[in-house]
Design a protein around this motif. Sequence first.
Motif, PDB file in Angstrom:
ATOM      1  N   ARG A 138      -3.232 -12.437  -1.699  1.00 54.93           N
ATOM      2  CA  ARG A 138      -3.625 -11.076  -2.073  1.00 54.93           C
ATOM      3  C   ARG A 138      -3.892 -10.236  -0.826  1.00 54.93           C
ATOM      4  O   ARG A 138      -4.452 -10.713   0.157  1.00 54.93           O
ATOM      5  CB  ARG A 138      -4.878 -11.093  -2.953  1.00 54.93           C
ATOM      6  N   PHE A 139      -3.498  -8.970  -0.924  1.00 53.58           N
ATOM      7  CA  PHE A 139      -3.736  -7.998   0.135  1.00 53.58           C
ATOM      8  C   PHE A 139      -4.447  -6.783  -0.451  1.00 53.58           C
ATOM      9  O   PHE A 139      -4.259  -6.449  -1.624  1.00 53.58           O
ATOM     10  CB  PHE A 139      -2.422  -7.541   0.773  1.00 53.58           C
ATOM     11  N   ARG A 140      -5.226  -6.141   0.389  1.00 52.51           N
ATOM     12  CA  ARG A 140      -5.883  -4.902  -0.011  1.00 52.51           C
ATOM     13  C   ARG A 140      -5.028  -3.714   0.397  1.00 52.51           C
ATOM     14  O   ARG A 140      -4.351  -3.733   1.426  1.00 52.51           O
ATOM     15  CB  ARG A 140      -7.254  -4.779   0.653  1.00 52.51           C
ATOM     16  N   LEU A 141      -5.059  -2.675  -0.412  1.00 55.16           N
ATOM     17  CA  LEU A 141      -4.407  -1.423  -0.067  1.00 55.16           C
ATOM     18  C   LEU A 141      -5.318  -0.602   0.826  1.00 55.16           C
ATOM     19  O   LEU A 141      -6.536  -0.600   0.654  1.00 55.16           O
ATOM     20  CB  LEU A 141      -4.067  -0.635  -1.333  1.00 55.16           C
ATOM     21  N   THR A 142      -4.738   0.093   1.790  1.00 54.53           N
ATOM     22  CA  THR A 142      -5.503   0.940   2.703  1.00 54.53           C
ATOM     23  C   THR A 142      -4.896   2.341   2.695  1.00 54.53           C
ATOM     24  O   THR A 142      -4.226   2.741   3.649  1.00 54.53           O
ATOM     25  CB  THR A 142      -5.493   0.360   4.130  1.00 54.53           C
ATOM     26  N   PRO A 143      -5.091   3.102   1.617  1.00 56.32           N
ATOM     27  CA  PRO A 143      -4.463   4.426   1.515  1.00 56.32           C
ATOM     28  C   PRO A 143      -4.875   5.381   2.620  1.00 56.32           C
ATOM     29  O   PRO A 143      -4.166   6.356   2.887  1.00 56.32           O
ATOM     30  CB  PRO A 143      -4.923   4.918   0.137  1.00 56.32           C
ATOM     31  N   GLN A 144      -5.991   5.098   3.285  1.00 58.16           N
ATOM     32  CA  GLN A 144      -6.392   5.952   4.397  1.00 58.16           C
ATOM     33  C   GLN A 144      -5.403   5.863   5.552  1.00 58.16           C
ATOM     34  O   GLN A 144      -5.346   6.751   6.413  1.00 58.16           O
ATOM     35  CB  GLN A 144      -7.808   5.592   4.877  1.00 58.16           C
ATOM     36  N   ASP A 145      -4.585   4.803   5.575  1.00 60.38           N
ATOM     37  CA  ASP A 145      -3.580   4.636   6.626  1.00 60.38           C
ATOM     38  C   ASP A 145      -2.220   5.208   6.237  1.00 60.38           C
ATOM     39  O   ASP A 145      -1.300   5.213   7.059  1.00 60.38           O
ATOM     40  CB  ASP A 145      -3.426   3.151   6.973  1.00 60.38           C
ATOM     41  N   GLY A 146      -2.082   5.648   5.009  1.00 63.53           N
ATOM     42  CA  GLY A 146      -0.818   6.220   4.554  1.00 63.53           C
ATOM     43  C   GLY A 146      -0.753   6.268   3.041  1.00 63.53           C
ATOM     44  O   GLY A 146      -0.961   5.234   2.378  1.00 63.53           O
ATOM     45  N   PHE A 147      -0.473   7.453   2.495  1.00 59.10           N
ATOM     46  CA  PHE A 147      -0.380   7.592   1.037  1.00 59.10           C
ATOM     47  C   PHE A 147       0.439   8.836   0.710  1.00 59.10           C
ATOM     48  O   PHE A 147       0.129   9.931   1.180  1.00 59.10           O
ATOM     49  CB  PHE A 147      -1.762   7.701   0.397  1.00 59.10           C
ATOM     50  N   VAL A 148       1.508   8.659  -0.050  1.00 56.28           N
ATOM     51  CA  VAL A 148       2.334   9.759  -0.536  1.00 56.28           C
ATOM     52  C   VAL A 148       2.703   9.445  -1.979  1.00 56.28           C
ATOM     53  O   VAL A 148       3.005   8.288  -2.306  1.00 56.28           O
ATOM     54  CB  VAL A 148       3.628   9.930   0.285  1.00 56.28           C
TER      55      VAL A 148
END
Length: 675
Positions: A138-148
Motif C-alpha cells: 500500500r502507498f499513500r497519495l500525496t496530492p500536495q505534490d501534484g493533483f490535476v
Amino acid sequence: MLEISNFVADDRLAKDIAAGRKLKRPAQDPQRLAEQIVHRTRAGAGVDFDVFEALLGENDLVEINYLERGLLAARTVCRINVPAPVGDGSEWGTGFLIGPRLLLTNNHVIGSVEEAMTATVEFGYELDGEGRLKRSTRFRLTPQDGFVTSDRNALDYTIVALAPMSEDGDVALADLGFLRLDPRTGKTELGQYATIIQHPDARTKRISLRENKIVKYGDRVDPTRDNFLWYSSDTAPGSSGAPVFTDAWQVICLHHAGVPDRRMVQGQEHWVLADGTTAPAALARRLPADKVHWLANEGVRISKLIADLERQSKLDGFVRSPLIADLIADATGVAAFAGTVPAQSIIGPPLIAAPAIATIAAVAAEAAVLEAARRPTRRSHPAAFFDGRRGYEADFLPTPIPLPILGAAALRHGAPAKVTGAADDVLRYMHFSVVLNGAQDRKLAFYTAVNIDGTRWTNLDRGDDAWFYDGRIPEELQNGDELYGNEPVRRKNYFDRGHLVRRLDPVWGGIREAKLANDDTFHWTNCSPQYWGFNQGADLWQGLENFLLYNTDEEDVRASIFSGPMFRSDDELHRGIRIPQFYWKVIAVADKAGKLFTSGYIVSQQDYALDIPFEQLPVGPNSTKPGQNFQVPVTKIEADTGVVFPDVVRQADVYTGPTVGRRLRTVADVQHPRR
C-alpha cells in the motif's frame, strides 16, 4: 463504481453490437498502417510479418513476449479505496502509474484533494501461479505534490502524486515502473484488439483478453464525443480507472464508463435489460450492472487527455507541480523523464534479470549501486513549508493557558535551540508546538504542547512513518536515524521512535488540516527514544496516552496536553545522546460549565502497567491498581523538570494524594523569559 456514458449510439452501430454481428474493419489506410507500425516499434514490441498480418486483420497471433510485457504492465496497476461518508461504506476503483510518482484514475473515483488524502492504493493484490494471494503493498497519495482533475462530465480523469515509499517502508514506488502516455493518434483502429487490466468489484487483479475489440474510434461527426473510444470487453464496478492497451501494451485510453443499450419508447429513454425487456432510464440506472444489456465500454482517449492536461496547465490559478510539469514535458516530447528512453511504453526493471557471468567483486559493486539508489535521501522540510502554522493556542480552553517557561533547573541541561523566524524559539506546527533542547547530548524537546478538539477529532491511517528534519533548526541539532537505527533497511533498534505529541492528538478539523497535523507529528523534533516495551501496545506510555485521548474523544471535550522527557544528570549516554529515564504529561480540560481541571503524570521507562481504565474526564488517577498509578502533583513535575506552568494550571490540579516535590509559586524562580 460503474459509470454510465451519456452518449447515445448511432442506430446502425447499436444494432450491430446488440445483434452480435462481427464489425468489419474499414479498408486499411496505408498511412495509418505505417503509423501503427511506428508506434509498435517505439513501444519496444517489435514488428515482423505476423504483426503486419495482425494489423491487417488476417492473423491473431502475437509474440510470446506479449505475456511477459503484460506482466510488466500489470505491476503498474493498483486498486483504489476511497472511504465514503459515514454509513455509506467505501468506494473502489482502479488506477495505474503514468510517471515517476504519478497515478492516473477517474475523477469519479478520486474527485478532489480531500478524497485523495483519505484514499489508499494497493499494488500487487493478485494471485500467484499456485492460486495463492500475493503480498500486496500500500502507498499513500500525496496530492500536495501534484493533483490535476477533469470533471466526470468532461474527460473524467484525475492525476495525483504518490509517496515514494510504501507505507511499510519496504517497497520503492520506482520499482513498480510506469506506463508512458503517448498523445499521438493512430495507435489502434476499429476492429483491432484491446486489453484491460483491472480490479473489478475491488477483487484481485484481472485481465480481459478475449473478445475485446475497438468498436468505435472517436466521433468525427460529433466533436464532443471525439474524446472517447468504445470497445467490447468485460468490466465491472471497480474497473473504473483501468488502462486499456493495444497488443503492443501502449495505453490507448482510460476506462471510465459502460454504454447501455438505449431505446426511445413513446418519447422516453429506456434501457434494454439483460432479459430483453426495457425499463425507463431513471429506473435502470439503479439496477445492478448485470441486469443491464451493455453495448460496449467507453474510455477517454489518451491523446485528448494529454491535450486537456496541457491546456489546464496554462490557465491562471493552476497549481504548479514539478511532477506534473515533467509529465507534460515527457508526453509532449519536450523532454523525456530522467533515465528513460523516449517513446518507450513500459518503464521499469525487468521481471527477471538477464543471466550473466560476473565476478564476485562486480556483483558486490552492482549491489552497492542498487542499494544506494534505493536508499531514501535525508528527508527535510524547508522553513517555508511551515508558513501559516499557528501551533499551540493559549486561549483554546475557556481559561487561557500560556506556554510554560523554562526555569533554572531546566536550563542546567541546555539552552533552547534557536528557531529561524521565531523570536521566542518556539517550533509551531498544526495544533501543537515544540520547544527543543539544543544541547549536543540532548537534542530532544524540553516540552511539547498540543490542543485536542474531541468534537472535531478524526482517525487517519498512520501512513508510512516517514520522519522529516525541520528546516527551521540545523539538522545537527535534531536526532535522526543515527540514534534510532537504520530506517531504510528497518533494523530493529532497542529504542522506538516515540512521538511526544501523539500522532492522533492534533488530528482534528477539516481533512486537509487533520492530515497536515498528522504529518507534522513525524518531525524529528517531536521524536524521543523510548524503550519498545514502554512505547508499544497496552504498556505504560501508550496506556496513559489512550486514557487521555480517547476520553476527550468519547466525551467530545477539548483539552490541552503538555508532554516532555525528564532530564536528569544520571541519564546514560547512548550513541552520544543522554536517554531520558522518565516522561511526564500535564493535561488541562474544562467541564461543560467551563471549569478548568488539570492533572500531572510521570511514567518511568523501567516499569510497566496494563489495563488502564477510562473515566468521564481524563484527569485524576489513571489506575486503581496498587503501584500502577502515575498521577503526581503538577508541582512535582515542575520541581523535577524546571518547566514552570502558569498559576491557573497549579490551581486547577485535582491531585489529592500526599505532597510530593517542591512547589514553584512565582516567576521569580524562573530565569528564562516567558514564551
